[in-house]
Design a protein around this motif. Sequence first.
Motif, PDB file in Angstrom:
ATOM      1  N   TRP A  83     -31.036 -22.151  -9.640  1.00  0.00           N
ATOM      2  CA  TRP A  83     -29.922 -22.487 -10.521  1.00  0.00           C
ATOM      3  C   TRP A  83     -28.736 -21.543 -10.249  1.00  0.00           C
ATOM      4  CZ3 TRP A  83     -28.333 -26.565 -12.759  1.00  0.00           C
ATOM      5  CH2 TRP A  83     -27.335 -26.512 -13.726  1.00  0.00           C
ATOM      6  N   THR A  84     -29.027 -20.275 -10.083  1.00  0.00           N
ATOM      7  CA  THR A  84     -27.990 -19.303  -9.748  1.00  0.00           C
ATOM      8  C   THR A  84     -27.377 -19.640  -8.394  1.00  0.00           C
ATOM      9  OG1 THR A  84     -29.169 -17.612 -10.991  1.00  0.00           O
ATOM     10  CG2 THR A  84     -27.516 -16.842  -9.443  1.00  0.00           C
ATOM     11  N   VAL A  85     -28.216 -20.042  -7.440  1.00  0.00           N
ATOM     12  CA  VAL A  85     -27.723 -20.425  -6.111  1.00  0.00           C
ATOM     13  C   VAL A  85     -26.743 -21.581  -6.237  1.00  0.00           C
ATOM     14  CG1 VAL A  85     -28.384 -21.455  -3.899  1.00  0.00           C
ATOM     15  CG2 VAL A  85     -29.749 -19.595  -4.861  1.00  0.00           C
ATOM     16  N   LYS A  86     -27.079 -22.566  -7.035  1.00  0.00           N
ATOM     17  CA  LYS A  86     -26.206 -23.736  -7.213  1.00  0.00           C
ATOM     18  C   LYS A  86     -24.843 -23.320  -7.763  1.00  0.00           C
ATOM     19  CE  LYS A  86     -25.043 -28.037  -7.746  1.00  0.00           C
ATOM     20  NZ  LYS A  86     -24.343 -28.644  -6.655  1.00  0.00           N
ATOM     21  N   LEU A  87     -24.835 -22.459  -8.756  1.00  0.00           N
ATOM     22  CA  LEU A  87     -23.576 -22.022  -9.357  1.00  0.00           C
ATOM     23  C   LEU A  87     -22.740 -21.186  -8.389  1.00  0.00           C
ATOM     24  CD1 LEU A  87     -24.881 -21.098 -12.912  1.00  0.00           C
ATOM     25  CD2 LEU A  87     -23.580 -23.128 -12.261  1.00  0.00           C
ATOM     26  N   ARG A  88     -23.364 -20.247  -7.701  1.00  0.00           N
ATOM     27  CA  ARG A  88     -22.639 -19.379  -6.766  1.00  0.00           C
ATOM     28  C   ARG A  88     -22.197 -20.138  -5.516  1.00  0.00           C
ATOM     29  NH1 ARG A  88     -20.608 -14.819  -9.068  1.00  0.00           N
ATOM     30  NH2 ARG A  88     -22.190 -13.904 -10.381  1.00  0.00           N
ATOM     31  N   GLN A 142     -30.536 -14.691  -3.625  1.00  0.00           N
ATOM     32  CA  GLN A 142     -31.019 -15.564  -4.684  1.00  0.00           C
ATOM     33  C   GLN A 142     -31.931 -16.669  -4.144  1.00  0.00           C
ATOM     34  OE1 GLN A 142     -30.694 -14.619  -7.778  1.00  0.00           O
ATOM     35  NE2 GLN A 142     -29.475 -12.915  -7.004  1.00  0.00           N
ATOM     36  N   GLU A 158     -18.839 -21.497  -6.114  1.00  0.00           N
ATOM     37  CA  GLU A 158     -17.820 -20.449  -5.985  1.00  0.00           C
ATOM     38  C   GLU A 158     -17.505 -20.167  -4.518  1.00  0.00           C
ATOM     39  OE1 GLU A 158     -18.188 -16.848  -8.434  1.00  0.00           O
ATOM     40  OE2 GLU A 158     -19.833 -17.904  -9.431  1.00  0.00           O
ATOM     41  N   GLU A 186     -34.238 -18.295  -7.166  1.00  0.00           N
ATOM     42  CA  GLU A 186     -33.407 -18.490  -8.358  1.00  0.00           C
ATOM     43  C   GLU A 186     -32.375 -19.572  -8.031  1.00  0.00           C
ATOM     44  OE1 GLU A 186     -31.945 -14.772  -9.863  1.00  0.00           O
ATOM     45  OE2 GLU A 186     -33.936 -13.861  -9.775  1.00  0.00           O
ATOM     46  N   TYR A 195     -25.102 -12.602  -1.597  1.00  0.00           N
ATOM     47  CA  TYR A 195     -25.723 -12.828  -2.906  1.00  0.00           C
ATOM     48  C   TYR A 195     -26.510 -14.137  -2.900  1.00  0.00           C
ATOM     49  CZ  TYR A 195     -26.118 -13.156  -7.979  1.00  0.00           C
ATOM     50  OH  TYR A 195     -26.598 -13.250  -9.257  1.00  0.00           O
ATOM     51  N   LEU A 196     -25.951 -15.174  -2.301  1.00  0.00           N
ATOM     52  CA  LEU A 196     -26.649 -16.454  -2.216  1.00  0.00           C
ATOM     53  C   LEU A 196     -27.963 -16.313  -1.450  1.00  0.00           C
ATOM     54  CD1 LEU A 196     -23.772 -18.986  -1.526  1.00  0.00           C
ATOM     55  CD2 LEU A 196     -25.389 -19.082  -3.407  1.00  0.00           C
TER      56      LEU A 196
END
Length: 92
Positions: free
Chosen positions: A51-56, A44, A59, A49, A40-41
Motif C-alpha cells: 500500500w505504501t509502495v502504491k502511494l509513493r 518498501q 509521487e 508494504e 524508498y520504494l
Amino acid sequence: MLDKTGEALRLIPHKFNGPPLLDHGRGLRLWRTFWFLAIYLAKQIVRQELWTVKLRDAECKQVLLQTIEWYEKMVHSENYDTWHAGPLSMNG
C-alpha cells in the motif's frame, strides 16, 4: 550517475532561447526527491508494504512528469504545451 558512453550529452539542448525555467536549487531538490522515492520504494517492496509502495509510486511519477515537462519546455520554449497526452494540435 555515470555516463560512460556519453549518450546523456545528446539529451541536453545545445541552445535555449528564453528565460531559465529551472534554477540549480530547484533542480537539485527534484533530483534528490526522485532518488529518495526510488530507494524508498525499493525498500518498501522488499518489506512487502505494498500500500505504501502504491502511494509513493504516484509521487515518484509526479516528479518524473515534472522533469519531462521542464525538459520539453527547455527544448522547445517556455510556452510549449506539455499537456499530459502530448502537444495539442491546432489542426484538429
